[in-house]
Design an enzyme around this catalytic site. Structure first.
Site, PDB file in Angstrom:
ATOM      1  N   HIS A  21      -6.162  -7.296  -0.190  1.00 31.55           N
ATOM      2  CA  HIS A  21      -6.327  -5.898  -0.591  1.00 31.55           C
ATOM      3  C   HIS A  21      -5.578  -5.606  -1.888  1.00 31.55           C
ATOM      4  O   HIS A  21      -4.574  -6.248  -2.185  1.00 31.55           O
ATOM      5  CB  HIS A  21      -5.785  -4.978   0.515  1.00 31.55           C
ATOM      6  CG  HIS A  21      -6.402  -5.229   1.859  1.00 31.55           C
ATOM      7  ND1 HIS A  21      -5.821  -6.070   2.782  1.00 31.55           N
ATOM      8  CD2 HIS A  21      -7.541  -4.769   2.409  1.00 31.55           C
ATOM      9  CE1 HIS A  21      -6.589  -6.109   3.874  1.00 31.55           C
ATOM     10  NE2 HIS A  21      -7.637  -5.341   3.665  1.00 31.55           N
ATOM     11  N   ASP A  72      -4.301 -12.672   4.306  1.00 34.19           N
ATOM     12  CA  ASP A  72      -5.611 -12.189   4.758  1.00 34.19           C
ATOM     13  C   ASP A  72      -6.743 -12.693   3.863  1.00 34.19           C
ATOM     14  O   ASP A  72      -7.901 -12.339   4.088  1.00 34.19           O
ATOM     15  CB  ASP A  72      -5.628 -10.653   4.907  1.00 34.19           C
ATOM     16  CG  ASP A  72      -4.822  -9.930   3.851  1.00 34.19           C
ATOM     17  OD1 ASP A  72      -4.396 -10.561   2.868  1.00 34.19           O
ATOM     18  OD2 ASP A  72      -4.622  -8.699   4.010  1.00 34.19           O
ATOM     19  N   HIS A  85       0.825  -1.226   0.000  1.00 36.40           N
ATOM     20  CA  HIS A  85       0.000   0.000   0.000  1.00 36.40           C
ATOM     21  C   HIS A  85       0.855   1.270   0.000  1.00 36.40           C
ATOM     22  O   HIS A  85       0.329   2.365  -0.220  1.00 36.40           O
ATOM     23  CB  HIS A  85      -0.916   0.047   1.225  1.00 36.40           C
ATOM     24  CG  HIS A  85      -1.962  -1.012   1.242  1.00 36.40           C
ATOM     25  ND1 HIS A  85      -2.854  -1.190   0.205  1.00 36.40           N
ATOM     26  CD2 HIS A  85      -2.263  -1.970   2.161  1.00 36.40           C
ATOM     27  CE1 HIS A  85      -3.665  -2.214   0.492  1.00 36.40           C
ATOM     28  NE2 HIS A  85      -3.318  -2.708   1.667  1.00 36.40           N
ATOM     29  N   ASP A  92      -2.691 -10.802  -2.031  1.00 32.05           N
ATOM     30  CA  ASP A  92      -3.219 -10.228  -0.787  1.00 32.05           C
ATOM     31  C   ASP A  92      -4.709  -9.907  -0.964  1.00 32.05           C
ATOM     32  O   ASP A  92      -5.176  -9.644  -2.073  1.00 32.05           O
ATOM     33  CB  ASP A  92      -2.432  -8.953  -0.453  1.00 32.05           C
ATOM     34  CG  ASP A  92      -2.736  -8.401   0.931  1.00 32.05           C
ATOM     35  OD1 ASP A  92      -1.977  -8.713   1.858  1.00 32.05           O
ATOM     36  OD2 ASP A  92      -3.741  -7.671   1.066  1.00 32.05           O
TER      37      ASP A  92
END
Ligand SMILES: [Zn+2]
Length: 338
Positions: A153, A238, A114, A151
């Site tokens: 995200h 995740d 990120h 991931d």
């Protein structure tokens, strides 16, 4: 381990404690070669980040608490941990590129995908995988790097680092719409980089079969046409079925399947050169069990049957996802028009 993101923060040192303890278990100890960790050089950070931003993170050193973003804070040891995370990944890449290691997994934190050029975000300080991709290009003169990001995200920072650049192909599966909001299926890169960003946004509820099928059906044909000289992976755990942040249903076996799929691509394109780096994953048991499966796959201690995993899924669901991605990407990749 010295990076504390704040009390009761899910991205905690306990994540690496659980993984390191697993590596000491009888069936894992003394199987793997340790990569000597080093700090990333300032010049390496500057391959992705602005000098002002690097200075801002450096200024947190020795301070108990600095908030850099609503989700992202530092402790006195965070800057050094972030240097070791990026530097450790670069070291692993260097040992794989030189042939000293077949493949590698950088078990590091803070995570990175990120982190933007001038901004900490989503538990990330420096964008480890993006720095690693540029480091590999600079140090080994390679023209094509594939970054695969499983991931939960979307890796906004990684996409933004390379969206105009065909020398890094960014492929991401992610829960959508969800944090950080980027990663729409239409985002395919721009300028010279048009077609070299591949986003596969997913609704909640996808598990082993769907994920592995997406890698086999969408990523594999694109990757075999792109012919990367190195594959880097943003491995977020995740998407594990019990993760407190996510809505996906992947089990340790699914992570082994994803690893096998990437190893197959790497074997065909670049002599197996595959370097995985840890991103998210907040259920400690799921994280430890899944990382173990990935490591066993990388070491050749297990050889997961991809077809068995895929056969457990609804072909219709995969077909619909693939169709939508193919509509966007067919014009860039001949392999998708077959
Ligand atoms: Zn994540």
């Amino acid at each position: 381990m010295n990076h504390q993101a704040g009390p009761s923060h899910p991205e905690s040192p306990k994540r690496l404690e659980a993984i390191y303890a697993m590596l000491e278990e009888r069936d894992m100890a003394e199987i793997f070669q340790k990569v000597p960790v080093r700090r990333a050089e300032r010049e390496e950070l500057l391959l992705i980040h602005s000098p002002e931003y690097v200075d801002r993170v450096a200024a947190t050193e020795g301070r108990d608490f600095t908030s850099l973003d609503p989700d992202t804070a530092t402790s006195s040891g965070s800057y050094e941990a972030a240097l070791l995370a990026a530097g450790g990944l670069c070291q692993a890449i260097s040992m794989v590129m030189s042939g000293e290691l077949d493949n590698a997994f950088a078990l590091v934190r803070p995570p990175g995908h990120h982190a933007e050029r001038s901004r900490a975000m989503g538990f990330c300080l420096f964008n480890n995988v993006a720095i690693g991709a540029r480091y590999a290009q600079e140090s080994y003169h390679i023209k094509r790097v594939l970054v695969a990001d499983w991931d939960l995200h979307h890796g906004n920072g990684t996409q933004h680092s390379f969206e105009n650049d065909p020398s890094v192909l960014y492929f991401s599966t992610h829960q959508y719409p969800y944090y950080p909001g980027t990663g729409a299926i239409q985002d395919a890169g721009g300028g010279q980089g048009e077609g070299f960003t591949v986003n596969v946004p997913l609704s909640i509820g996808n598990g082993d079969g769907e994920y592995v099928a997406i890698f086999e059906t969408i990523l594999k044909p694109i990757a075999l046409e792109y012919k990367p000289e190195l594959i880097l992976v943003s491995a977020g755990f995740d998407i594990y079925k019990n993760d407190p942040l996510g809505g996906m249903g992947v089990t340790p076996k699914g992570f082994a399947g994803l690893t096998r799929s990437l190893m197959d691509i790497a074997k065909e394109c670049c002599g197996g050169k595959l370097v995985i780096t840890l991103e998210g994953g907040y259920d400690l048991t799921g994280l430890k069990d899944s990382v173990k499966k990935v490591l066993n796959e990388l070491a050749g201690l297990s050889e997961t049957e991809i077809s068995t995993i895929i056969s457990q899924t609804s072909q219709n669901k995969i077909h619909n996802t693939a169709k939508q991605v193919f509509q966007i990407h067919r014009k860039y990749w001949k392999n998708l028009s077959i």
